[in-house]
Design a protein around this motif. Structure first.
Motif: not given
Length: 118
Positions: A12-15, A78-84, A60-69
């Motif tokens: 998630r950090l890399r992305h 949550i849709p599998d294509d979220f990162l897409d 990176l201007e996100v909440s900490i929760a972003y990394f655990f999403y």
């Protein structure tokens, strides 16, 4: 051996770093560490402390929760294509204005076609 949570957080950090167009060196500089440490975090080889995760989220201007999403089974709705979708947004933002306009026109035409067929 890396823990699956550390690997997930690292991905998630890399992305996110990639999405904001930041290099490992730039993030490392913002955190006051060397880029090799960012590499270790991103691979999951090293765990990120709570305070470092906080600083990383700020950089990176996100909440900490972003990394655990997506880590918890409760997030299965949550849709599998979220990162897409995030990737598409990144590409859209980096397109020249003329290409963006054409893409918007294409999407509008597709929306009209789908609406007419319903």
């Amino acid at each position: 051996m890396a823990h699956s949570v550390d690997i997930h957080v690292g991905k998630r950090l890399r992305h996110r770093r990639w999405m904001v167009g930041m290099t490992q060196g730039e993030l490392a500089s913002a955190l006051g560490i060397r880029f090799q440490q960012i590499q270790k975090y991103e691979s999951g080889a090293n765990r990120i402390s709570a305070s470092r995760l906080w600083d990383t989220a700020q950089a990176l201007e996100v909440s900490i929760a972003y990394f655990f999403y997506g880590l918890d089974a409760r997030d299965s709705d949550i849709p599998d294509d979220f990162l897409d979708a995030e990737t598409l947004i990144h590409f859209y933002r980096t397109m020249p204005d003329a290409e963006r306009r054409l893409l918007r026109e294409m999407a509008a035409g597709l929306r009209e076609t789908v609406s007419a067929s319903l």
